[in-house]
Design an enzyme around this catalytic site. Structure first.
Site, short mmCIF file in Angstrom:
data_model
loop_
_atom_site.label_atom_id
_atom_site.label_comp_id
_atom_site.label_asym_id
_atom_site.label_seq_id
_atom_site.Cartn_x
_atom_site.Cartn_y
_atom_site.Cartn_z
N GLU A 486 -6.35 -19.73 12.97
CA GLU A 486 -7.19 -19.45 14.27
C GLU A 486 -8.39 -20.90 13.68
OE1 GLU A 486 -8.66 -15.84 14.80
OE2 GLU A 486 -6.46 -14.96 13.97
N GLY A 487 -8.01 -21.79 13.83
CA GLY A 487 -8.99 -22.59 14.50
C GLY A 487 -9.28 -23.46 13.30
#
Length: 817
Positions: A486-487
């Protein structure tokens, strides 16, 4: 954003009062500075002409500056524009303004559990933990069917689905607590339960699905009939998951039905190998205009069930040693009817809005929950181990290096728990803070890694030998995964937090950017808005400059004259550190204003943005830590732990800001650097007063974490404790701690009093010694692999040894002798 030349031109506009006139349309006539009843001198045609000429000159300069700024600003993509409008802003904007309020945070956000949620934690979550043997899960790379069925039956995958659709309807805080507790027993269970309750796509369906989609999918998701996953990231997307490279679909009509034909290759998709439905992120194109005004091109989410024609699911990745299901989702020329687009045709092109508004929960809640679980594990388990384990006949908790590591893991644990509590309450307040969620993801997962590293260093050999007795090794292997998903943290820190924060949270930047994006036909209105917002930014910077100077001097004086024991007074603790955070917030806000000297170049200055992200994270988590102290005040020893955490956070923010001032980039970098140093550190090193906690405080915090105390009780609140009569290393360590402490006290008294122990004392010391001997053991296996377990198996190295001895006359030392 002005260059020095442009700034010089802008100065020709004269006083601020005259510049303010430039935001008025030219047909306003007489200047508002003119009196309502003019004298003969004021009505002279020459004076009117001079005013009109001056106003025209000011307006021309404003227009030129506007066009210059428009020219140097890189174009903002449609996706970026959507991102700027998604989510909410709140306390993050207060920090960018330089005026956050602890009292506002306390009054607005209170994390709480309902009786049903607490009961679920105490019973269902505890029972699930008893079904999970962490070592077996990692070895087998799966849960037992019994565990899968229990998660389904008890609606672990439907905690966020509303009760009306068969879910539990739990709060965000409850989900966080469930995930954190699961992480204290099995990180793979944490990951497995997290996905359906963040980007499931259950929550997306509940918010945006059509009535038919809700009626079909939500009950099946709630009871676990369908396990969900979300397919976003592709091979070429990396941390820019929404680029959707290689995930294209085109609107077509087949047999009178409108739909899309899609080709996609997704990877890193958690739960994909066992999912019954996937939410698929696609880049929709409509070259023939078949949408006909209903929906639009762009990021679109489709819902496909396992078995859909052309959909390929089932292949697995193996992330490090983790066992949670993760794999690929692929398809080539897959026909997807419009009824399978999440939200129907009208939601075509709306996927980015859906994704961003739900991402705050997955990124800012679920991932930090794993770090919260790690923090509780290390303090509870390793803290006890450091008293049970002896070297040189002394508990290792008495060694300075151990004390330093324990204190760091404890204060980082407090920071992570406090940040999570505030974040949970923010989301439960129906907010979706994109910047704070990024701070939480990056900062808390990194702190989680540090916490477990400290625990591994303390536990040493017992932490690296796998088996049932190792309660930390799998967490150590799992945290790099949380840091990546997620990043990736390296991107989140050096680009996303400040890049999004400046444009989204700065009190005046958003309107200025919108003005620069208006079409040429609206230039007149755009210039007026631009100039008005530019004046506000300049005023904001001046206010923060003088606020930084005055607060910096005041904070330095307060710091230098403060007693090292002052923290023991809770009121003093809160008041002192709130002043320090307010000073640092002013410093941060001033630095954010100076970033505008970089113009569009800012997005490429990732070293600067990374340092500012560190400062912002430390400030937010500092306020969260004070918020936690205010709520939990009364726990004996909490003042010392809070003081330790706050001193470290203030040092982090100070060092990040100072490093930024030393390395401010850009053509105006030297000027910005000078202004920043004058504002943030007006007396040089004297106004950089923050230092790491002293040794006495570190020893006190370590003592609290390694002896029976209310602080330890606080960390143990959310951990899994095995039932009596079962063997469970962390539970057994916690139970052994008071016995070993009592035995050590008796042994010390015996030496001091030079006497023999009583029968009871002898039994106590013997019991403690037996516990110590059992609890320092590590697992040993007859065989490490399935091949080794086969009858007649001989390890290859031993086969080679036998072959070499076969050609020798003597095969043992005694024969040779």
């Amino acid at each position: 954003m002005l260059s020095s030349r442009a700034a010089a031109k802008a100065s020709l506009s004269g006083t601020s009062s005259l510049r303010s006139l430039s935001v008025l349309p030219s047909n306003h006539g007489i200047s508002p500075l003119a009196p309502s009843s003019c004298n003969n001198h004021g009505n002279h045609p020459i004076h009117h002409q001079q005013r009109r000429t001056l106003l025209g000159l000011v307006h021309a300069i404003d227009k030129r500056v506007y066009r210059w700024a428009r020219g140097v600003l890189p174009p903002i993509s449609k996706t970026e524009n959507i991102a700027l409008g998604c989510g909410t802003i709140g306390f993050d904007r207060d920090i960018f303004s330089g005026s956050p309020s602890l009292q506002h945070l306390i009054d607005t956000y209170t994390p709480r559990l309902s009786p049903d949620e607490q009961s679920f934690l105490d019973h269902q979550v505890t029972h699930l933990c008893t079904l999970l043997n962490d070592h077996d899960v990692v070895t087998d790379k799966d849960f037992t069917k019994e565990a899968w069925d229990y998660m389904r039956d008890e609606k672990f995958f439907g905690m966020k689905i509303p009760k009306e659709w068969g879910g539990l309807g739990f709060s965000t805080h409850a989900v966080s607590c469930v995930l954190a507790k699961l992480a204290t027993q099995c990180f793979d269970a944490n990951a497995t339960v997290a996905v359906p309750n963040s980007l499931g796509p259950g929550e997306l369906l509940a918010r945006y699905g059509t009535s038919e989609q809700k009626e079909y999918f939500l009950p099946r998701l709630a009871d676990g009939t369908l396990i969900p996953c979300f397919g976003l990231t592709g091979p070429h997307s990396g941390s820019d998951a929404t680029s959707l490279i290689g995930s294209d679909c085109v609107v077509e009509q087949r047999n009178g039905e409108l739909g899309v034909v899609a080709s996609f290759k997704k990877r890193y998709i958690t739960l994909a190998p066992v999912a019954g439905v996937v939410g698929l992120g696609l880049n929709l194109k409509d070259p023939e205009g078949l949408l006909n005004g209903v929906g639009e091109e762009g990021f679109t989410v489709a819902l496909l069930e396992r078995g859909h024609d052309g959909l390929e699911m089932g292949k697995r990745h193996i992330p490090l040693s983790a066992a949670f299901m993760n794999g690929t989702v692929e398809g080539e020329d897959v026909w997807i009817p419009m009824t399978s687009i999440l939200g129907g045709q009208e939601r075509c092109g709306f996927g980015w809005n859906m994704f961003v508004e739900c991402l705050a929960e997955g990124r800012g809640v679920s991932l930090p929950a794993g770090s919260i679980g790690a923090a509780r594990t290390v303090v509870a388990g390793v803290g006890a181990y450091s008293r049970v384990r002896k070297q040189f006949r002394v508990p290792i908790a008495e060694f300075g290096g151990i004390q330093e590591a324990m204190a760091k893991s404890g204060s980082d644990g407090l920071i992570t728990i406090a940040g999570g509590d505030v974040m949970n309450a923010i989301v439960d307040n129906h907010e979706a803070p994109m910047v704070i969620s990024s701070v939480m993801k990056q900062n808390c997962t990194e702190r989680g890694r540090r916490i477990v590293e400290c625990g591994m260093d303390i536990a040493a050999g017992s932490a690296i030998c796998r088996g049932d007795k190792n309660y930390m090794g799998n967490a150590y292997m799992s945290l790099p995964i949380a840091i990546t998903v997620e990043g990736a943290n390296i991107m989140t820190r050096s680009f996303q937090i400040i890049g999004q924060g400046l444009t989204r949270c700065h009190p005046h930047m958003s309107d200025l950017l919108k003005a620069l994006q208006l079409p040429p036909s609206e230039e007149k209105e755009a210039v007026q808005t631009f100039v008005r917002q530019f004046h506000k930014i300049v005023g904001h910077g001046i206010t923060n400059f003088f606020g930084s100077v005055t607060k910096g001097i005041g904070a330095t004086f307060a710091n230098k004259t403060r007693s090292k024991k002052a923290y023991k007074d809770g009121d003093n603790l809160l008041a002192f550190h709130e002043k320090q955070l307010l000073r640092l917030s002013n410093n941060f806000a001033l630095t954010a204003d100076l970033c505008f000297t970089l113009g569009g170049r800012l997005k490429f200055e990732e070293l600067l943005m990374g340092r500012l992200a560190d400062a912002l994270g430390a400030i937010y988590l500092g306020y969260a830590t004070l918020h936690h102290y205010h709520r939990r005040r009364g726990i004996e020893g909490l003042e010392a732990l809070t003081e330790h955490a706050m001193l470290r956070l203030e040092r982090e923010a100070q060092d990040a800001l100072y490093s930024a001032s030393e390395n401010f980039p850009g053509p105006l970098g030297p000027v910005a650097s000078t202004v920043m140093k004058m504002g943030c550190f007006p007396m040089g090193g004297l106004t950089r007063p923050y230092a790491d906690p002293g040794d006495d405080l570190t020893k006190e915090v370590s003592r609290l974490l390694t002896t029976p105390s209310e602080i330890r009780d606080m960390f143990e609140e959310g951990i899994y404790s095995a039932p009596d009569g079962t063997t469970h290393q962390m539970t057994d360590l916690i139970k052994a701690l008071p016995i070993c402490m009592e035995a050590d006290a008796v042994a010390s008294a015996l030496r001091r009093e030079k006497r023999e122990p009583t029968a009871d004392e002898t039994n106590l010391i013997a019991k403690a010694d037996a516990l110590r001997d059992a609890l320092i053991q590590v697992d040993v296996f007859e065989h490490a692999t399935a091949a080794e377990a086969q009858p007649g198996y001989v390890r290859p190295a031993l086969v080679g040894t036998e072959e070499r001895f076969a050609s020798m006359d003597q095969t043992v030392f005694r024969e040779a002798a």
